[in-house]
Design a protein around this motif. Structure first.
Motif, PDB file in Angstrom:
ATOM      1  N   UNK A  20       0.859  -1.177   0.000  1.00  0.00           N
ATOM      2  CA  UNK A  20       0.000   0.000   0.000  1.00  0.00           C
ATOM      3  C   UNK A  20       0.900   1.234   0.000  1.00  0.00           C
ATOM      4  N   UNK A  21       0.320   2.388  -0.216  1.00  0.00           N
ATOM      5  CA  UNK A  21       1.112   3.622  -0.243  1.00  0.00           C
ATOM      6  C   UNK A  21       1.782   3.855   1.119  1.00  0.00           C
ATOM      7  N   UNK A  22       1.056   3.581   2.192  1.00  0.00           N
ATOM      8  CA  UNK A  22       1.618   3.766   3.532  1.00  0.00           C
ATOM      9  C   UNK A  22       2.764   2.785   3.801  1.00  0.00           C
ATOM     10  N   UNK A  23       2.601   1.548   3.380  1.00  0.00           N
ATOM     11  CA  UNK A  23       3.676   0.557   3.548  1.00  0.00           C
ATOM     12  C   UNK A  23       4.907   0.957   2.742  1.00  0.00           C
ATOM     13  N   UNK A  24       4.669   1.491   1.552  1.00  0.00           N
ATOM     14  CA  UNK A  24       5.780   1.934   0.719  1.00  0.00           C
ATOM     15  C   UNK A  24       6.523   3.092   1.376  1.00  0.00           C
ATOM     16  N   UNK A  25       5.794   4.018   1.968  1.00  0.00           N
ATOM     17  CA  UNK A  25       6.431   5.138   2.664  1.00  0.00           C
ATOM     18  C   UNK A  25       7.249   4.648   3.854  1.00  0.00           C
ATOM     19  N   UNK A  26       6.713   3.688   4.603  1.00  0.00           N
ATOM     20  CA  UNK A  26       7.445   3.134   5.742  1.00  0.00           C
ATOM     21  C   UNK A  26       8.725   2.441   5.274  1.00  0.00           C
ATOM     22  N   UNK A  27       8.622   1.693   4.192  1.00  0.00           N
ATOM     23  CA  UNK A  27       9.805   1.019   3.646  1.00  0.00           C
ATOM     24  C   UNK A  27      10.827   2.041   3.154  1.00  0.00           C
ATOM     25  N   UNK A  28      10.342   3.146   2.597  1.00  0.00           N
ATOM     26  CA  UNK A  28      11.250   4.185   2.106  1.00  0.00           C
ATOM     27  C   UNK A  28      12.051   4.795   3.250  1.00  0.00           C
ATOM     28  N   UNK A  29      11.401   5.020   4.376  1.00  0.00           N
ATOM     29  CA  UNK A  29      12.101   5.565   5.540  1.00  0.00           C
ATOM     30  C   UNK A  29      13.144   4.566   6.023  1.00  0.00           C
ATOM     31  N   UNK A  30      12.752   3.304   6.117  1.00  0.00           N
ATOM     32  CA  UNK A  30      13.689   2.266   6.550  1.00  0.00           C
ATOM     33  C   UNK A  30      14.847   2.118   5.571  1.00  0.00           C
ATOM     34  N   UNK A  31      14.528   2.214   4.259  1.00  0.00           N
ATOM     35  CA  UNK A  31      15.557   2.083   3.230  1.00  0.00           C
ATOM     36  C   UNK A  31      16.583   3.220   3.349  1.00  0.00           C
ATOM     37  N   UNK A  33      17.545   4.533   5.961  1.00  0.00           N
ATOM     38  CA  UNK A  33      18.382   4.212   7.116  1.00  0.00           C
ATOM     39  C   UNK A  33      19.224   2.967   6.893  1.00  0.00           C
ATOM     40  N   UNK A  34      19.226   2.461   5.665  1.00  0.00           N
ATOM     41  CA  UNK A  34      20.104   1.347   5.327  1.00  0.00           C
ATOM     42  C   UNK A  34      19.497  -0.039   5.432  1.00  0.00           C
ATOM     43  N   UNK A  35      18.185  -0.146   5.541  1.00  0.00           N
ATOM     44  CA  UNK A  35      17.527  -1.444   5.667  1.00  0.00           C
ATOM     45  C   UNK A  35      17.411  -2.107   4.284  1.00  0.00           C
ATOM     46  N   UNK A  36      18.167  -3.178   4.078  1.00  0.00           N
ATOM     47  CA  UNK A  36      18.175  -3.871   2.783  1.00  0.00           C
ATOM     48  C   UNK A  36      16.861  -4.599   2.530  1.00  0.00           C
ATOM     49  N   UNK A  37      16.215  -5.084   3.571  1.00  0.00           N
ATOM     50  CA  UNK A  37      14.940  -5.794   3.403  1.00  0.00           C
ATOM     51  C   UNK A  37      13.843  -4.840   2.915  1.00  0.00           C
ATOM     52  N   UNK A  38      13.838  -3.620   3.434  1.00  0.00           N
ATOM     53  CA  UNK A  38      12.862  -2.623   2.988  1.00  0.00           C
ATOM     54  C   UNK A  38      13.103  -2.265   1.523  1.00  0.00           C
ATOM     55  N   UNK A  39      14.362  -2.148   1.142  1.00  0.00           N
ATOM     56  CA  UNK A  39      14.703  -1.875  -0.265  1.00  0.00           C
ATOM     57  C   UNK A  39      14.184  -2.982  -1.161  1.00  0.00           C
ATOM     58  N   UNK A  40      14.374  -4.223  -0.733  1.00  0.00           N
ATOM     59  CA  UNK A  40      13.920  -5.359  -1.528  1.00  0.00           C
ATOM     60  C   UNK A  40      12.395  -5.394  -1.627  1.00  0.00           C
ATOM     61  N   UNK A  41      11.701  -4.993  -0.580  1.00  0.00           N
ATOM     62  CA  UNK A  41      10.236  -4.940  -0.623  1.00  0.00           C
ATOM     63  C   UNK A  41       9.768  -3.936  -1.669  1.00  0.00           C
ATOM     64  N   UNK A  42      10.443  -2.785  -1.721  1.00  0.00           N
ATOM     65  CA  UNK A  42      10.073  -1.771  -2.718  1.00  0.00           C
ATOM     66  C   UNK A  42      10.353  -2.294  -4.120  1.00  0.00           C
ATOM     67  N   UNK A  43      11.487  -2.934  -4.306  1.00  0.00           N
ATOM     68  CA  UNK A  43      11.806  -3.501  -5.618  1.00  0.00           C
ATOM     69  C   UNK A  43      10.756  -4.541  -6.006  1.00  0.00           C
ATOM     70  N   UNK A  44      10.424  -5.433  -5.097  1.00  0.00           N
ATOM     71  CA  UNK A  44       9.422  -6.464  -5.386  1.00  0.00           C
ATOM     72  C   UNK A  44       8.056  -5.858  -5.681  1.00  0.00           C
ATOM     73  N   UNK A  45       7.768  -4.713  -5.094  1.00  0.00           N
ATOM     74  CA  UNK A  45       6.507  -4.038  -5.342  1.00  0.00           C
ATOM     75  C   UNK A  45       6.368  -3.625  -6.809  1.00  0.00           C
ATOM     76  N   UNK A  82      13.465   9.456  -4.265  1.00  0.00           N
ATOM     77  CA  UNK A  82      13.006   9.792  -2.915  1.00  0.00           C
ATOM     78  C   UNK A  82      11.523   9.424  -2.829  1.00  0.00           C
ATOM     79  N   UNK A  83      11.228   8.343  -2.141  1.00  0.00           N
ATOM     80  CA  UNK A  83       9.866   7.826  -2.088  1.00  0.00           C
ATOM     81  C   UNK A  83       8.945   8.619  -1.172  1.00  0.00           C
ATOM     82  N   UNK A  84       9.455   9.689  -0.571  1.00  0.00           N
ATOM     83  CA  UNK A  84       8.549  10.556   0.175  1.00  0.00           C
ATOM     84  C   UNK A  84       7.733  11.414  -0.800  1.00  0.00           C
ATOM     85  N   UNK A  85       8.184  11.474  -2.048  1.00  0.00           N
ATOM     86  CA  UNK A  85       7.420  12.143  -3.097  1.00  0.00           C
ATOM     87  C   UNK A  85       6.274  11.225  -3.519  1.00  0.00           C
ATOM     88  N   UNK A  86       5.501  11.681  -4.471  1.00  0.00           N
ATOM     89  CA  UNK A  86       4.363  10.862  -4.884  1.00  0.00           C
ATOM     90  C   UNK A  86       4.801   9.695  -5.766  1.00  0.00           C
TER      91      UNK A  86
END
Length: 109
Positions: A20-31, A33-45, A82-86
């Motif tokens: 969802x858009x909110x999950x993507x924003x959360x992953x972007x914040x984590x990404x 900060x260097x979270x590789x799992x969040x980056x992979x979630x965005x890629x898989x999205x 920058x995934x904080x954008x739309x």
């Protein structure tokens, strides 16, 4: 993720879970900060989006090499954007990059 054929890629792309858009924003914040799992979630999205472009622009049977080139382009754009954008601006950018990558592959560049 490794694929054995372009059909294998399309099959696995159909199974990717969408964020969802909110999950993507959360992953972007984590990404950020260097979270590789969040980056992979965005890629898989966005893998189903890449699959649709490869199918649309590659003709009857896309090559696995073209698929990997498009996935590399996706990873580069995820790292730059920058995934904080739309989300729409990322989709427009990714669309353009994928068309360019497919055109280069077809032209043999």
């Amino acid at each position: 993720m490794l694929y054995t054929s372009s059909q294998d890629f399309f099959d696995k792309a159909a199974q990717c879970l969408r964020l969802s858009r909110e999950e993507e924003k959360q992953c972007a914040v984590l990404m950020k900060n260097g979270d590789a799992e969040a980056r992979q979630k965005i890629i898989n999205n966005y893998i189903p989006f890449v699959a649709s472009y490869v199918k649309r622009y590659s003709g009857d049977k896309p090559s696995l090499q073209m698929v990997y080139r498009c996935l590399q382009a996706l990873e580069k754009q995820v790292d730059k954007f920058d995934f904080s954008q739309d989300r729409e601006s990322f989709i427009r950018l990714l669309s353009w990059v994928l068309r360019q990558e497919i055109t280069r592959y077809i032209a043999g560049v």
